[in-house]
Design a protein around this motif. Structure first.
Motif, mmCIF file in Angstrom:
data_model
loop_
_atom_site.group_PDB
_atom_site.id
_atom_site.type_symbol
_atom_site.label_atom_id
_atom_site.label_comp_id
_atom_site.label_asym_id
_atom_site.label_seq_id
_atom_site.Cartn_x
_atom_site.Cartn_y
_atom_site.Cartn_z
ATOM 1 N N LEU A 150 0.848 -1.196 0.000
ATOM 2 C CA LEU A 150 0.000 0.000 0.000
ATOM 3 C C LEU A 150 0.883 1.245 0.000
ATOM 4 O O LEU A 150 1.401 1.670 1.023
ATOM 5 N N THR A 151 1.044 1.838 -1.160
ATOM 6 C CA THR A 151 1.765 3.092 -1.318
ATOM 7 C C THR A 151 0.773 4.246 -1.223
ATOM 8 O O THR A 151 -0.449 4.036 -1.287
ATOM 9 N N PRO A 152 1.252 5.494 -1.099
ATOM 10 C CA PRO A 152 0.306 6.617 -1.120
ATOM 11 C C PRO A 152 -0.537 6.647 -2.389
ATOM 12 O O PRO A 152 -1.739 6.948 -2.341
ATOM 13 N N GLU A 153 0.074 6.323 -3.542
ATOM 14 C CA GLU A 153 -0.678 6.336 -4.798
ATOM 15 C C GLU A 153 -1.742 5.239 -4.820
ATOM 16 O O GLU A 153 -2.855 5.453 -5.311
ATOM 17 N N ALA A 154 -1.387 4.070 -4.305
ATOM 18 C CA ALA A 154 -2.381 2.995 -4.235
ATOM 19 C C ALA A 154 -3.517 3.386 -3.297
ATOM 20 O O ALA A 154 -4.692 3.118 -3.586
ATOM 21 N N PHE A 155 -3.185 4.009 -2.183
ATOM 22 C CA PHE A 155 -4.212 4.498 -1.259
ATOM 23 C C PHE A 155 -5.139 5.482 -1.955
ATOM 24 O O PHE A 155 -6.371 5.432 -1.779
ATOM 25 N N GLN A 156 -4.595 6.363 -2.784
ATOM 26 C CA GLN A 156 -5.429 7.321 -3.498
ATOM 27 C C GLN A 156 -6.462 6.639 -4.392
ATOM 28 O O GLN A 156 -7.540 7.183 -4.633
ATOM 29 N N SER A 157 -6.122 5.444 -4.887
ATOM 30 C CA SER A 157 -7.039 4.780 -5.815
ATOM 31 C C SER A 157 -8.289 4.257 -5.130
ATOM 32 O O SER A 157 -9.204 3.761 -5.793
#
Length: 432
Positions: free
Chosen positions: A225-232
């Motif tokens: 879970l990266t910040p970008e994945a969290f954004q999705s």
């Protein structure tokens, strides 16, 4: 065939064999699964057929129990086929477990090119005579299913009695870049509306993203879970209750431990279940390919176009004071890094993104001469399918009648059920 019952309906499992490549009908064959549903009191009646094409790509037909959502209205007058489109559900599956049997990434990508709307419609035309005796049938297309229905109108209108489309009128000639260039502003509007409803989530979302930027977080099942994945997680905001789902997910993010605050197990499991592509990998692998026509590659359009909207960059946001923006229905190369269900398919996906020999999906001249009754629900600010693109296409299809509404989000045919379907039937029949 196996038949069984649920309250008010009789269900029958059906299986069909179709060519992998319809241009080579004697070549490799694959299996399709469909679930026939009829009202219990009409099980023995001669009824017209309605085939349901689910959204996606990559999702099997919805699993209903009883007369849920729109199904109760449909079985009042139709025998319904819930078709698992090729590669999905109980049809011959395409995923990280099966695709390596095709060979290397190049062979996998060539195989996957047979899983777009054009092949799905050829499948429908192969199985239709087996069910209807040759009579045309009604198609109900939700989201990507509407893209398939539009291709159907372009290539085989003789097989169609009526077409009903919900949230799924595609741009006829737009490149994937155009799709995403229109999508990011819609995503931003949806996120801003969410924060207006739940202002406390501004702080929560920034806090979670900051934690992820500082701590490598691997969820259960090896999802990173990266910040970008969290954004999705913003993909939730396209559904009628999606804002509420996102709010309740965010409020449960942290738990106090002896070493300070950590992301809770409950939050991590909920996020994994929402973001993982394990149940529908074709959604990621083919998502931009559904827009591809002609010689121009998609070339990871969502990722490239995102750079034109720097307000979506998580690192920039965390260095400032602006609210974190979630994203929506976009697939990026990094999805294939963070998701174990996609990692083995990354090279094949890259090859698909660079492909330059896609066949056209729509025939504007044939659509302009359309004679099939068509009705479409167009949602006023649909997060997943651009409203203006849909209206432009509606004008290009002769005789198509639209119902433009802001009462529902993209999942209106599910949340609005019989009312939505009844309205569209009336439009298609000239009764409204």
């Amino acid at each position: 065939m196996t038949s069984y019952r649920q309250p008010g309906i009789v269900l029958t499992d059906r299986r069909f064999t179709v060519p992998l490549d319809h241009a080579d009908p004697a070549g490799e064959q694959i299996e399709l699964y469909g679930r026939e549903i009829v009202a219990s009191e009409r099980a023995g009646a001669e009824l017209p057929w309605l085939v349901y094409l689910e959204g996606g790509p990559g999702f099997g037909a919805r699993r209903f129990h009883g007369k849920q959502a729109w199904l109760g209205r449909a079985v009042q007058e139709y025998r319904v086929l819930l078709l698992d489109q090729r590669g999905t559900g109980r049809s011959t599956p395409q995923n990280r477990q099966t695709l390596p049997q095709r060979g290397g990434p190049q062979a996998q990508s060539e195989h996957l090119a047979h899983f777009r709307a054009d092949s799905i419609v050829r499948d429908c035309e192969t199985i239709r005579p087996q069910l209807t005796g040759g009579a045309p049938w009604t198609v109900l297309g939700q989201s990507f299913g509407g893209f398939c229905a539009t291709h159907y109108l372009s290539t085989a209108p003789e097989g169609l009695r009526t077409v009903i489309i919900t949230g799924g009128l595609p741009a006829l000639d737009g490149h994937a870049d155009d799709v995403y260039r229109a999508a990011y502003p819609r995503m931003q509007r949806k996120v801003e509306a969410h924060y207006d409803r739940y202002p406390q989530d501004v702080r929560r979302a920034r806090r979670i993203a900051a934690h992820l930027a500082e701590h490598k977080t691997v969820l259960p099942g090896d999802y990173t879970l990266t910040p970008e994945a969290f954004q999705s997680l913003g993909i939730l905001l396209g559904g009628g209750d999606g804002s509420h789902q996102l709010h309740y997910l965010l409020e449960n993010a942290f738990v106090r431990t002896g070493g300070g605050h950590e992301l809770s197990d409950a939050f991590q499991e909920s996020v994994r279940a929402t973001l993982s592509y394990a149940a529908h990998p074709l959604y990621a692998v083919l998502h931009e390919a559904i827009y591809a026509q002609g010689a121009e590659p998609t070339a990871w359009a969502a990722e490239r176009v995102r750079a034109e909207f720097p307000q979506f960059d998580a690192a920039t946001t965390l260095n400032g004071a602006e609210p974190l923006l979630f994203t929506g229905e976009t697939v990026h190369p990094w999805h294939f890094d963070v998701d174990p269900a996609l990692r083995p398919l990354q090279e094949a996906a890259d090859i698909l993104a660079s492909r330059t020999d896609w066949t056209p999906l729509y025939d504007p001249a044939r659509l302009a001469a359309n004679g099939v009754p068509v009705a479409a629900a167009v949602y006023h600010d649909d997060m997943y399918v651009d409203t203006q693109h849909s209206l432009d296409t509606a004008r290009a299809i002769r005789g198509l009648r639209t119902w433009i509404t802001d009462e529902y989000e993209h999942d209106g045919v599910r949340t609005g059920g019989p009312r939505v379907l009844d309205r569209l039937f009336s439009l298609a029949r000239g009764e409204a």
